[in-house]
Design a protein around this motif. Sequence first.
Motif, short mmCIF file in Angstrom:
data_model
loop_
_atom_site.label_atom_id
_atom_site.label_comp_id
_atom_site.label_asym_id
_atom_site.label_seq_id
_atom_site.Cartn_x
_atom_site.Cartn_y
_atom_site.Cartn_z
N LEU A 187 0.83 -1.21 0.00
CA LEU A 187 0.00 0.00 0.00
C LEU A 187 0.87 1.26 0.00
O LEU A 187 0.60 2.22 -0.73
CB LEU A 187 -0.93 -0.03 1.21
N CYS A 188 1.92 1.29 0.76
CA CYS A 188 2.84 2.43 0.79
C CYS A 188 3.57 2.57 -0.54
O CYS A 188 3.77 3.69 -1.03
CB CYS A 188 3.86 2.26 1.92
N LEU A 189 3.97 1.45 -1.12
CA LEU A 189 4.65 1.49 -2.41
C LEU A 189 3.73 2.04 -3.50
O LEU A 189 4.14 2.88 -4.30
CB LEU A 189 5.14 0.08 -2.78
N LEU A 190 2.49 1.61 -3.52
CA LEU A 190 1.52 2.12 -4.49
C LEU A 190 1.25 3.61 -4.27
O LEU A 190 1.14 4.37 -5.22
CB LEU A 190 0.21 1.33 -4.41
N ALA A 191 1.16 4.01 -3.02
CA ALA A 191 0.94 5.42 -2.72
C ALA A 191 2.15 6.25 -3.18
O ALA A 191 2.00 7.34 -3.76
CB ALA A 191 0.69 5.62 -1.24
N TYR A 192 3.34 5.74 -2.96
CA TYR A 192 4.55 6.44 -3.38
C TYR A 192 4.58 6.60 -4.90
O TYR A 192 4.87 7.68 -5.43
CB TYR A 192 5.80 5.70 -2.87
N ILE A 193 4.27 5.51 -5.62
CA ILE A 193 4.26 5.55 -7.09
C ILE A 193 3.18 6.52 -7.58
O ILE A 193 3.40 7.32 -8.49
CB ILE A 193 4.05 4.13 -7.67
N GLY A 194 2.01 6.50 -6.97
CA GLY A 194 0.93 7.41 -7.34
C GLY A 194 1.31 8.88 -7.13
O GLY A 194 1.06 9.73 -8.00
N PHE A 195 1.92 9.15 -5.97
CA PHE A 195 2.36 10.53 -5.70
C PHE A 195 3.46 10.96 -6.66
O PHE A 195 3.50 12.11 -7.10
CB PHE A 195 2.83 10.66 -4.25
N ASP A 196 4.35 10.03 -7.01
CA ASP A 196 5.42 10.33 -7.96
C ASP A 196 4.84 10.67 -9.34
O ASP A 196 5.29 11.62 -10.00
CB ASP A 196 6.39 9.15 -8.05
N ILE A 197 3.85 9.91 -9.77
CA ILE A 197 3.20 10.18 -11.06
C ILE A 197 2.50 11.54 -11.01
O ILE A 197 2.62 12.35 -11.93
CB ILE A 197 2.21 9.05 -11.42
N LEU A 198 1.78 11.81 -9.93
CA LEU A 198 1.10 13.10 -9.78
C LEU A 198 2.10 14.25 -9.75
O LEU A 198 1.85 15.32 -10.33
CB LEU A 198 0.25 13.10 -8.51
N GLN A 199 3.23 14.05 -9.10
CA GLN A 199 4.25 15.10 -9.05
C GLN A 199 4.82 15.35 -10.44
O GLN A 199 5.04 16.51 -10.83
CB GLN A 199 5.36 14.68 -8.08
N GLY A 200 5.03 14.33 -11.22
CA GLY A 200 5.52 14.48 -12.60
C GLY A 200 4.51 15.23 -13.46
O GLY A 200 4.87 16.10 -14.26
N GLN A 201 3.23 14.88 -13.30
CA GLN A 201 2.18 15.58 -14.05
C GLN A 201 2.10 17.06 -13.64
O GLN A 201 1.90 17.94 -14.48
CB GLN A 201 0.83 14.89 -13.84
#
Length: 151
Positions: free
Chosen positions: A11-25
């Motif tokens: 769950l933390c890994l998925l949240a980290y990846i999601g936040f990383d994608i959002l930060q890139g966008q």
Amino acid sequence: MLREVLFPVLLCLLAYIGFDILQGQRDTAREERDAAQSEVTGLREAARISGEMLAARDDIDRTRTQELNHARTEIDTLRLDVADGRQRLRFKATCSVTTPDNTGAGGVADAGTAELAADARSDYFTLRDQLALSKQMILGLQDYVHQVCLR
């Protein structure tokens, strides 16, 4: 127990990846916004310069048109004065007198001032009008080059 530990890690890994994608966008959107703002600034400056150039062109046109109208008015006034006999069209000329035997003293029977023939007067006024038009066109183009193009 492995499930209890693995689920929060995933769950933390998925949240980290999601936040990383959002930060890139978010960063991409900021770059696009900055580029658009820069383009808007450039377009505004181009519009301002174009407006100034058009105003300068219009001012040149207005000035030259006024001067041309003034010259044409003077030509028309002269034309009317000549037609009414208030003025005469004279030009500088010399008349040489030759006699058949070249022995006698020369003389001119009508020693009046040289003047344009009646049928040549209209050509004279047409030439003056064309000269005034050409002069204003040339001066206007020179002003346009100096005030607008070379700016």
